[in-house]
Design a protein around this motif. Structure first.
Motif, PDB file in Angstrom:
ATOM      1  N   VAL A 203      16.805 -19.049 -12.319  1.00 45.26           N
ATOM      2  CA  VAL A 203      16.757 -17.584 -12.259  1.00 45.26           C
ATOM      3  C   VAL A 203      16.222 -16.985 -13.555  1.00 45.26           C
ATOM      4  O   VAL A 203      15.743 -15.848 -13.582  1.00 45.26           O
ATOM      5  CB  VAL A 203      18.159 -17.012 -11.925  1.00 45.26           C
ATOM      6  CG1 VAL A 203      19.078 -17.023 -13.130  1.00 45.26           C
ATOM      7  CG2 VAL A 203      18.026 -15.596 -11.361  1.00 45.26           C
ATOM      8  N   ASN A 204      16.265 -17.732 -14.633  1.00 42.10           N
ATOM      9  CA  ASN A 204      15.708 -17.239 -15.893  1.00 42.10           C
ATOM     10  C   ASN A 204      14.189 -17.142 -15.849  1.00 42.10           C
ATOM     11  O   ASN A 204      13.588 -16.588 -16.770  1.00 42.10           O
ATOM     12  CB  ASN A 204      16.159 -18.138 -17.051  1.00 42.10           C
ATOM     13  CG  ASN A 204      17.430 -17.623 -17.704  1.00 42.10           C
ATOM     14  OD1 ASN A 204      17.427 -16.633 -18.423  1.00 42.10           O
ATOM     15  ND2 ASN A 204      18.538 -18.286 -17.412  1.00 42.10           N
ATOM     16  N   MET A 205      13.562 -17.703 -14.802  1.00 42.06           N
ATOM     17  CA  MET A 205      12.109 -17.537 -14.647  1.00 42.06           C
ATOM     18  C   MET A 205      11.746 -16.086 -14.350  1.00 42.06           C
ATOM     19  O   MET A 205      10.590 -15.689 -14.462  1.00 42.06           O
ATOM     20  CB  MET A 205      11.590 -18.443 -13.519  1.00 42.06           C
ATOM     21  CG  MET A 205      11.718 -19.927 -13.798  1.00 42.06           C
ATOM     22  SD  MET A 205      10.898 -20.453 -15.319  1.00 42.06           S
ATOM     23  CE  MET A 205      12.268 -20.517 -16.468  1.00 42.06           C
ATOM     24  N   LEU A 206      12.757 -15.286 -13.950  1.00 40.43           N
ATOM     25  CA  LEU A 206      12.505 -13.866 -13.677  1.00 40.43           C
ATOM     26  C   LEU A 206      12.860 -12.983 -14.871  1.00 40.43           C
ATOM     27  O   LEU A 206      12.794 -11.758 -14.768  1.00 40.43           O
ATOM     28  CB  LEU A 206      13.318 -13.411 -12.463  1.00 40.43           C
ATOM     29  CG  LEU A 206      12.838 -13.865 -11.083  1.00 40.43           C
ATOM     30  CD1 LEU A 206      13.272 -15.274 -10.772  1.00 40.43           C
ATOM     31  CD2 LEU A 206      13.347 -12.927 -10.003  1.00 40.43           C
ATOM     32  N   ALA A 207      13.260 -13.593 -15.979  1.00 44.31           N
ATOM     33  CA  ALA A 207      13.669 -12.810 -17.147  1.00 44.31           C
ATOM     34  C   ALA A 207      12.473 -12.066 -17.744  1.00 44.31           C
ATOM     35  O   ALA A 207      11.329 -12.512 -17.659  1.00 44.31           O
ATOM     36  CB  ALA A 207      14.294 -13.740 -18.193  1.00 44.31           C
ATOM     37  N   LYS A 208      12.774 -10.933 -18.372  1.00 45.98           N
ATOM     38  CA  LYS A 208      11.715 -10.146 -19.014  1.00 45.98           C
ATOM     39  C   LYS A 208      11.347 -10.721 -20.386  1.00 45.98           C
ATOM     40  O   LYS A 208      10.224 -10.575 -20.841  1.00 45.98           O
ATOM     41  CB  LYS A 208      12.172  -8.685 -19.156  1.00 45.98           C
ATOM     42  CG  LYS A 208      12.346  -7.974 -17.811  1.00 45.98           C
ATOM     43  CD  LYS A 208      12.795  -6.531 -18.007  1.00 45.98           C
ATOM     44  CE  LYS A 208      12.960  -5.827 -16.649  1.00 45.98           C
ATOM     45  NZ  LYS A 208      13.476  -4.441 -16.808  1.00 45.98           N
ATOM     46  N   GLU A 209      12.345 -11.352 -21.050  1.00 44.05           N
ATOM     47  CA  GLU A 209      12.082 -11.909 -22.366  1.00 44.05           C
ATOM     48  C   GLU A 209      11.338 -13.234 -22.226  1.00 44.05           C
ATOM     49  O   GLU A 209      11.817 -14.145 -21.551  1.00 44.05           O
ATOM     50  CB  GLU A 209      13.392 -12.130 -23.136  1.00 44.05           C
ATOM     51  CG  GLU A 209      14.209 -10.848 -23.333  1.00 44.05           C
ATOM     52  CD  GLU A 209      15.255 -10.694 -22.247  1.00 44.05           C
ATOM     53  OE1 GLU A 209      15.018 -11.207 -21.130  1.00 44.05           O
ATOM     54  OE2 GLU A 209      16.283 -10.054 -22.523  1.00 44.05           O
ATOM     55  N   ALA A 210      10.209 -13.336 -22.910  1.00 40.89           N
ATOM     56  CA  ALA A 210       9.383 -14.545 -22.797  1.00 40.89           C
ATOM     57  C   ALA A 210      10.121 -15.778 -23.302  1.00 40.89           C
ATOM     58  O   ALA A 210       9.951 -16.874 -22.754  1.00 40.89           O
ATOM     59  CB  ALA A 210       8.081 -14.357 -23.569  1.00 40.89           C
ATOM     60  N   TRP A 211      10.956 -15.609 -24.339  1.00 42.44           N
ATOM     61  CA  TRP A 211      11.639 -16.782 -24.895  1.00 42.44           C
ATOM     62  C   TRP A 211      12.616 -17.389 -23.888  1.00 42.44           C
ATOM     63  O   TRP A 211      12.808 -18.612 -23.867  1.00 42.44           O
ATOM     64  CB  TRP A 211      12.368 -16.423 -26.195  1.00 42.44           C
ATOM     65  CG  TRP A 211      13.628 -15.617 -26.020  1.00 42.44           C
ATOM     66  CD1 TRP A 211      13.750 -14.268 -26.029  1.00 42.44           C
ATOM     67  CD2 TRP A 211      14.951 -16.142 -25.799  1.00 42.44           C
ATOM     68  NE1 TRP A 211      15.054 -13.898 -25.808  1.00 42.44           N
ATOM     69  CE2 TRP A 211      15.817 -15.026 -25.683  1.00 42.44           C
ATOM     70  CE3 TRP A 211      15.484 -17.417 -25.694  1.00 42.44           C
ATOM     71  CZ2 TRP A 211      17.191 -15.171 -25.465  1.00 42.44           C
ATOM     72  CZ3 TRP A 211      16.848 -17.567 -25.472  1.00 42.44           C
ATOM     73  CH2 TRP A 211      17.687 -16.451 -25.354  1.00 42.44           C
TER      74      TRP A 211
END
Length: 241
Positions: A203-211
């Protein structure tokens, strides 16, 4: 290796894997269908396709991997056929690698089905209720890439669930691990440390932060591949399951 894969595919063809592969993404598509029908105004395509990928990566993918790995392992645990398989004149690692490849392949198919079924469900709802037909460009290539990243980031999760399901003859440890991992993923959604938690990496693939995207992809994909190879090597070296 091709012979081992062929055997595994024939076993899966006689199991309920196909039902699971269709049922899980269909639930998200049904939700999207009725959610659009109850809308008052036309939403953008991106909103529904992103929500579909999010629900899949957040909850349905971890639960599907839990069920799928338990199913694949139980095909041998149930009839106690591991001893027979391991006595065959083929390298043991191929037996486990074939099962792991089949699991990953089914997860890829389910992820693709999630995108396609959601797109179809929204299109059908738009025909039934034209006033809420989604606006804008669906930009399918963007969401295909997003779903590819989701599957890649889930490799570590798949490796852990696969090893647990095959290692223990009872399906309880694998189910408890999968349910527990998904539970903490849901209740600790906002935790920054979640990027290091295998069940939250997809689900972190949808995060706004690139890191967050880069970290979860590197750990889930890179470390996950190493973990999967180590799991297969460990299982192949064990004398008793």
């Amino acid at each position: 290796m091709l012979a081992a894969l062929s055997v595994e595919l024939r076993k899966l063809n006689r199991s309920l894997a196909a039902v699971l592969a269709v049922a899980a993404p269909s639930l998200i598509a049904i939700f999207a269908f009725f959610n659009l029908l109850r809308a008052d105004k036309a939403p953008p395509w991106a909103m529904f396709l992103q929500a579909s990928a999010g629900i899949w990566a957040y909850f349905m993918l971890p639960m599907s991997v839990t069920a799928l790995t338990a199913l694949v392992a139980h095909m041998e645990h149930g009839p106690r056929s591991w001893d027979h398989l391991r006595a065959l004149p083929v390298p043991r690692w191929r037996l486990y690698a074939a099962k792991a490849v089949c699991v990953i392949g089914i997860v890829v198919i389910m992820t693709a089905l999630n995108l396609l079924l959601t797109f179809g469900a929204i299109s059908l709802a738009a025909i039934i209720k034209p006033a809420v037909a989604p606006i804008g460009d669906p930009d399918l290539s963007r969401f295909v890439l997003l779903n590819v990243k989701v599957v890649a980031a889930a490799t570590l999760l798949i490796a852990i669930q696969f090893w647990t399901a095959v290692r223990f003859s009872s399906f309880v440890p694998a189910l408890a691990l999968g349910i527990g991992g998904t539970f903490f993923s849901v209740v600790a959604t906002a935790a920054k440390q979640g990027v290091f938690f295998p069940w939250q990496m997809p689900v972190n693939m949808l995060a706004k932060e690139a890191w967050r995207v880069d970290t979860a992809l590197a750990l889930g994909g890179g470390l996950g591949l190493i973990a999967l190879i180590a799991a297969i090597a460990h299982l192949a070296r064990r004398e008793v399951l």
